[in-house]
Every structure is written in structure tokens, then in C-alpha cells.
Scaffold this motif. Sequence first.
Motif, mmCIF file in Angstrom:
data_model
loop_
_atom_site.group_PDB
_atom_site.id
_atom_site.type_symbol
_atom_site.label_atom_id
_atom_site.label_comp_id
_atom_site.label_asym_id
_atom_site.label_seq_id
_atom_site.Cartn_x
_atom_site.Cartn_y
_atom_site.Cartn_z
ATOM 1 N N UNK A 155 -21.536 -12.635 85.901
ATOM 2 C CA UNK A 155 -21.189 -11.276 85.580
ATOM 3 C C UNK A 155 -20.117 -10.956 84.839
ATOM 4 N N UNK A 156 -19.329 -11.388 84.755
ATOM 5 C CA UNK A 156 -18.052 -10.537 83.571
ATOM 6 C C UNK A 156 -18.669 -10.055 82.339
ATOM 7 N N UNK A 205 -15.609 -16.013 76.899
ATOM 8 C CA UNK A 205 -15.141 -17.180 77.271
ATOM 9 C C UNK A 205 -15.361 -17.438 78.110
ATOM 10 N N UNK A 206 -16.248 -18.062 78.337
ATOM 11 C CA UNK A 206 -17.270 -18.189 79.863
ATOM 12 C C UNK A 206 -15.705 -18.496 80.733
ATOM 13 N N UNK A 207 -16.062 -17.761 82.289
ATOM 14 C CA UNK A 207 -15.312 -18.252 83.581
ATOM 15 C C UNK A 207 -16.236 -18.091 84.903
ATOM 16 N N UNK A 208 -15.979 -19.194 85.522
ATOM 17 C CA UNK A 208 -16.624 -19.060 86.755
ATOM 18 C C UNK A 208 -16.423 -19.269 87.638
ATOM 19 N N UNK A 209 -16.074 -18.680 88.899
ATOM 20 C CA UNK A 209 -15.525 -19.328 89.980
ATOM 21 C C UNK A 209 -16.598 -19.607 91.334
ATOM 22 N N UNK A 266 -12.755 -23.081 93.528
ATOM 23 C CA UNK A 266 -12.616 -23.820 92.364
ATOM 24 C C UNK A 266 -12.665 -22.679 90.613
ATOM 25 N N UNK A 267 -12.029 -22.924 90.324
ATOM 26 C CA UNK A 267 -11.409 -21.359 88.915
ATOM 27 C C UNK A 267 -12.125 -23.044 87.502
ATOM 28 N N UNK A 268 -13.233 -21.672 86.753
ATOM 29 C CA UNK A 268 -12.910 -22.488 85.602
ATOM 30 C C UNK A 268 -13.208 -21.960 84.586
ATOM 31 N N UNK A 269 -12.233 -22.205 83.346
ATOM 32 C CA UNK A 269 -12.339 -20.787 81.900
ATOM 33 C C UNK A 269 -12.025 -21.389 80.950
ATOM 34 N N UNK A 291 -10.657 -6.656 83.951
ATOM 35 C CA UNK A 291 -11.540 -6.624 84.795
ATOM 36 C C UNK A 291 -10.536 -7.314 86.282
ATOM 37 N N UNK A 292 -11.009 -6.841 87.201
ATOM 38 C CA UNK A 292 -9.874 -7.475 88.274
ATOM 39 C C UNK A 292 -10.127 -7.883 89.502
ATOM 40 N N UNK A 293 -11.622 -7.086 89.779
ATOM 41 C CA UNK A 293 -12.589 -7.609 90.880
ATOM 42 C C UNK A 293 -13.853 -7.867 89.469
ATOM 43 N N UNK A 294 -14.811 -9.479 89.597
ATOM 44 C CA UNK A 294 -15.418 -9.024 88.777
ATOM 45 C C UNK A 294 -16.907 -8.755 89.354
#
Lengths: 808, 117
Positions: free
Chosen positions: A292-293, A318-322, A330-333, A419-422
Motif C-alpha cells: 500500500x505505501x 523500495x518494497x516493504x511488507x509487514x 515479520x517485516x521485510x524491506x 508515512x507513519x501509518x501505512x
Amino acid sequence: MTTQTMKQQLVVVGNGMAGVACVEQILKQPHNFEITIFGDETHANYNRILLSLVLAGEKSPEEIVINDIEWYQTHDIRARLGVKIVGIDRERRVVIDEDGGETEYDKLILATGSSAFIPPIPGVDKKNVHVFRTLDDTRALLEQARPGLKTAVIGGGLLGLEAARGLQVRGCDVTVVHLMDTLMERQLDSTGGEYLKRKIESLGIRVMLPQQTAALFGNGRVDGLRFASGEEMEAELVVIAAGIRPNAELARRAGLEVRRGIVVDDYMATSDPHIFAVGECTEHRGQTFGLVAPLFDQGRVLASAITGNTGQAFTGASPAAKLKIMGVDIFSAGSIDESEPGVEAVTYEDPALGTYKKLLLKDNRLHGMILVGDIEDEHLYMEWMRSGTDLTPHRRQILFPPRDADPGREVADMPDSETICGCNGVRKGDIIQAIHARGITTLAGLKESTRASTSCGSCTGLCEKLLRAVTPDFQEETRTTLCACVPFSYEQLRDIIRGQKLKSVEEVLNVYGNRKGCEVCKPALSYMLDMVWCGEHEEDRSARFINDRVHANIQKDGTFSVVPRMRGGVTTPDELRRIADVADKYKVPMVKVTGSQRIDLLGIKKADLPKVWAELGMPSGQAYTKGVRMVKTCVGTEFCRFGVQDSTRAGIELERRLENLFTPHKFKMGVVGCPRNCAEATVKDLGMVGQEGSWQVVVGGAAGKSVRKADLLITVETTDQAMETCDLFFQYYRENANYLERSYDFVERLGIEKIRKETVYATDADKKKLLDRLARSKALAKDAWLERETPVHATQFVQIQPMEVQRT
Amino acid sequence: MNAVRGWTPITKADNIPLREGRAVLVGDAEIAIFHLEGRYLTIENKCPHKGGPLCDGIVSGTKVVCPLHGQRFDLETGMPVLASQPGCVAIFPTRVDDGVVFVDLGGACKAGEEAAA
């Protein structure tokens, strides 16, 4: 007519998050548009990324609506919901809907999103095979979901895992079937995937990988999966979550440049200067989007460009996913490809804690990350990555960057645009603006006015840090984790129990905990269930301390003490005679007057308890439990020369109103007939202090390990008002205190002013809600000693005798 | 000594609620039988710390927590959970036959010891 007065027609195809977020940005700019939005779903715009929470029952469909119908009306936007656009005539600048209707545009935004990719497996067209992409898909799954339903989720990516958890929380028996040998392989390496797999399995979801599904079999309805290996698996419900594909067909047919998605430039323009695209349907510099971001960023860029205020360009993301599964962090970016030249990896793992961290560095700058089990530093790392910070000075502590020194540093380091709240696209600048504009001092206030942290909750910590840094009088909402068996705060657990409609300790532990529980969390969960459901929970005695299994207080030698209720400390010769008779008959080793104006019979055997209670003929005094103990009184106006209020009668009445209820910790009360305070009401959890013509209601007093003078809650004129005030505080404490938190800690933690606001100064409607819930609980509360006649189990009190003893 | 040996029928399995324990005095041995999902485990009913009745403890997985001072023992091995706790408790082989719990009282063993022959 001049161009200034003639409105331009802006048509948006797609009523999803990206399209509507872009329109919201356009509305913030000076513009000259008349806006029409077409959406083929019939719903108002909702937050698609929260569908998994709807599936899991943590949110209702209404709660994920971002823009309701009123929003469209307020902004004069024509919403054409349930209307599908099937063609674009670029020559005439019109879009054509299914019914052949045409709508002219000056500017057109394509926000057609993406669809679930359905792999070409034979049998995917069978009944009970679903995708998980829309609110309607979610509803269809919810209709099917039931306890024990054999469910296969094909796809072990973000969405597949969230769907699996949602269905499992609904009671389904879920297996995740994944083609690759690592779960979430686009975000995790094999070690991270292994940690994730273990965590998912510990939640009770089976994981099969690598496992290729060759076919779905069944006659009309699906009966199961056949794998390439030849093995088969039974399944009554199949969910396909094998990825998404941009919806670019409309654009392709219109002759726009389309590769995997609709090709856009840095200002979101397509190959036609009148047509723009935003969101998951786009392809930018060869990249497509599924998170979404970046979509919010695209929306902002497009809003500026289309209104003629062209500013910042979109340079990719850059991809970021939670992963949004409670308890699985789990967080990856960034790039997680270690084989890229010049990339070095720094890793840390602790299998017992389930923590794995991997940072990928290139030229001493953060290039990518994988965080499993501990995602505390996610924002700092993202900021390092975004700003390209040279990490040479941080290398020694890079996996555990120091905190504390300057707690405001992390948020100070972020630009306003971050962005604080994705989930809701709320940026740091938006939050600061809201804090000042509306005088926000609490997280709850921030949630209400910006929607930040209302969705998946993963930015809660960051929002709190921001509040602390910006708000002059920030009020912290403390959260303590209940215990390692079920690692959530009390507040979260109350929400979980309510939201998931969990009714027993076992359910909570099985779904959200370690399936075992312990002596700390089991009684706490028992209490919470009782409180949340006002006594309509499934009582599980095995989850309660022995005192609450046999309604007496265990002593050092394994015998029990018995304290009958003696309301207000007032007794009769008859009662005293019966107590004396019982003491004689059962050879009670000690009869003791307690500090609570009652009589304690010590040294009773478990097996004798029912007989003792029956012969006493008095109700349980609850002296053994976290519940209503007593109301201590003085003799008041009845006999005392100084008394100005009838404290004895008021005390007896108060005890009657609240007795047999459970509380977070023991709850002692006192009522005194004048400020001389002979029954020590000002050091009780709840006290009434009589004055000439009024009562002071005081709360949070203590005279135990801590000594604390109670705070004045309010002064009222009549005894009835005083009783109602007591009820309000009592229920408020029951609902909001942490288990084992005495009222004096509770009052100090919340502050008496907040408590006043939410009890005695609350609206009549809110007061009524508190009192109604208290009344519901009270209606089901019983004298526990009546279990002497109807025990919950045949051997609740009975000493088991061996069937037959074989002697040697 | 009034010792009891061999497999002894103790009580109906139904008499022990799920995830709870019950004490039974057999001869001069006081035992605590626990019911964990589908299986029954027996230990001596006396905490080596201060003699607390372990039958009254809360069960946590395969562990029981003494109601007096929170000492924890593994019902399968009789071992204390923390090395700092004093001692271990005896365990007794237990089986259910036709709805009746049988305990082999002669088969008591303390952790580290072999079961009596």
C-alpha cells in the motif's frame, strides 16, 4: 464561457484505495474538476489490506470503510458504484460502461487495481474454491467457515498466510500449501522463512512446502487437492492466494502502452497525455506494486501533476511488507538478495525467542532487511535505508541500536513526508498538524482524528513516540503484557476476547497463546472472560486457583479457612451460635475475628466444606478470592453520639449490591457515619464517608503493604446517589484495571481526573452502559457456597476413596 | 508396612476433571492423579518444598504448579522445572482400562532412578 468558470471533467475508473486516496489529495489542492468515480464493486471505498482482519473477526466490514457515501456527497463527487467500465474511446474522450452509457472526460485516471492470479490448475472452477481479494470474497469465505472445516490455502505469501490465520481463528482446520520451499519467499530468506513456518505451525496451522498442487478433485464441489508428487489431501474449502496481476486489460484495449501493468512515467501519466494511472494497475520503471505505501505516494504525485501543481516526481519505491497476524512479527524491506555484488549481510538469531534479524549492507549503507520476531527498530532501519545514512559509526550496534539516550531522536530524524501509518496513509506532518489543531494528548485522541494506528496497529509505538515528542502534556496509556504464554496487553486481550467472541480460557490459549497457559495467565483470562461477557462465559474451573475451585482459602497445611458473609460486620446471636456449633462439631483449630469485621474458621478439611457451609447457613464471604470482600461499617446514627449518616444500613445495602462479583484484585469497602472514620473508609478500595447532609465517595485507598489515603471521587447528597456512584466506580474498575491491579494502583495509573470524567461526569448514556453491564453481571452472580448442593463436578469437594486395595 | 504393590484400580476416570488433579490415599501413599487431554499421570501428592497438596495446583501443559508457593513439577518426569527448586516428586505408572484409572504403586520412581523391578 472562460476556462476559469467551466469545470473540467475528471473521471476515475476504480473506487479502490489508490484511486480514492488520489482523489482525496486532489481535493486538498486548488482544482477545477467535476469528479466522477466508477467502481465495479458496490461498496463505498474500503481498506482492502484490512480484509484479513475482517476475516479474522478483529474488524467488522463497516470498520474498514475509508470513505462512506456521505464523503462522496460532501465533496460533490458522483459515485457510480456497481458500474463497470468496459471501454475507452480516446478520440472522443469518453468512457463506456457495460450498458453502453458514455461519460466524457477531460482527464481520466485509471485506478483499476489488480486481481487475484488464478494458476492454471485443473479444477479451480469447482465450487468451494475461492480467492481472497474483495469484501465479497471475504463474505463468501465467512459464510463457509465453520469449526472443523478442512481448508487448504494455496499460496504461502503475505495474503495466503493472513487468510489462513483468519480462517483458523474461525475454527477451520487449515493447511497452507506453498509451491516454494520458503514461506513469503519474496520477502524472506530461507532462515527467516523457517522461523516464520515454526511460528505459523505453533498457532495450529499446518504448512506443506514445497508442494505443487496438480489438480483439485471432486464432483462439482471440491473434495481435495492432488499434488504433483501424487499425494492427496482432503479439503472442503480451497482458498487461492497465489499472487495478483494488474488489471490492465481496459488500458490495453484502448491502445495505451501496457506491459505487465499500465506503463506510467514519473508523474503517473500514461502514453496518452489525458490519461493517468495510479495504484496496483501501474508499471513504473519496470516495477509493479502490491503493497500500500507506494500507492499513497503515487496518489500525491498524481494529484499535484493533474491539478497543474507538478512538484515531486514518483521515483519508485523500495518494497516493504509487514505480516498482519497478531503475535507474528515479520517485516521485510528493500532488496534481500545477498548474492548481489558488494552486498554483505549482518545477522542475529535466537531460536528460543524466535528472533531473527538480517540486515543487508552495501557500501556501508542499508540496502535491505529481514526482521522476524522483533521489529522494534523497523522505523529506524527504514529511515537509514531511505536517507542512505552512512552506517560506519553504527556498525558495532547495528543489530541492537541503542535507545533511551534521546527518545525523541527517532521521530526527529524523520521528515514530515514520512508515512507513519501505512494502512491509512498518515504521514508524520499530518499527525503533528492534527496534534496542534485539535489539542490531542492521547493515542485514543490521535486515532479518532487521524485514523493513524487504527488498522493493523503496527505503528502504535511510533505514534506514541510522536505524541510524546510533540504534545506538551502527553498522557501515556500503559500496556503491560499479561504473560509469555499469551503475549498481549490486557487491553488487546479484552479486544481479542470481545472481537473474536472467545468464551473460554482454552479458546484464548489455543488461538492466541501457547496452548498451555500457566498459573499467571489462566486466572487472569478467567477473570477477563467473566467481566467481558458479564458472566455469560464458559467457566473453566481448571483455569482457576484452588481457592476458586472450592470457594475457601487454602492454608499452609492444605486445609481451608471459611469466612461467612456478615454484611456490614453486623451479626445476630443465632448466627454466632451456629458458628460456635460448627466450630465445636468440626473441631476447628482456630476461630478468629478478622480485620474485616468477620469471623474466620481456620483448619477445615476440603471434604467438610459443603457440610460446614450448610450448617452455618450463611453465604460465602468471598474471603478467598479476587472479588468483593466486605463493607466495614461503624455504628453511625443508629447508636453513635457523633454519627450524622446511617452508615450501618448503607454499608449493608452496598455489600448486598456488589457481593458475589469478581474484581481484578480483592476489593474492600468501608462506610463511616462521620469524618472520624472509625471503620477506616478512607483506606479502602471504595469508601463512603458520611457528612452532615451528604456523602463523600472515596476511592483507591489502601492499608496493606502500601498505605494510601483514598481520593475523593465526588460528594453527593443522598444515599441513593452515593450507591450509584459506588456502582459506577466499581464497574469501571472491573472493566479497566489489569488483573491483580489493586484499586490504589489503578487510580494512580489513570489519575482520579480521568476516572471522574469517565464515571461520575460521564454522559448519562455512558453511565447507563456501565450500570447495565454491572446489572447483567450481578443478575448471574451467585453465592458460590450454593455449589454444596449442585457441585460443578462429582469430586469437587469429595475425597476420592480407592476402589479396592490389593494388599501384599 | 502397609505397602501396596502392582497395578491397582483407583477410581473411575470420570472422577478426575480435565486439567485438574485429585488426591487419593492408597495404603499409606497419598497420590495425585491428573487428567491431561486423554491421558492420566500420577505423582506423589506432596511438594518437597513445604508439603503443599499438588493435586490442587493449576496445570500448565504437562507441569503442575503447587498452590502454596508456586513450585513447578513436570508430571511426566517428577522433575522440578527450575534447578533452584528443592527436590523432585515420585511418579507412578498410570493407565486407564475400561474407564478405570490404574496406578502401579510399586512402580514409583524418582527422577534419575530406575523404576522398581
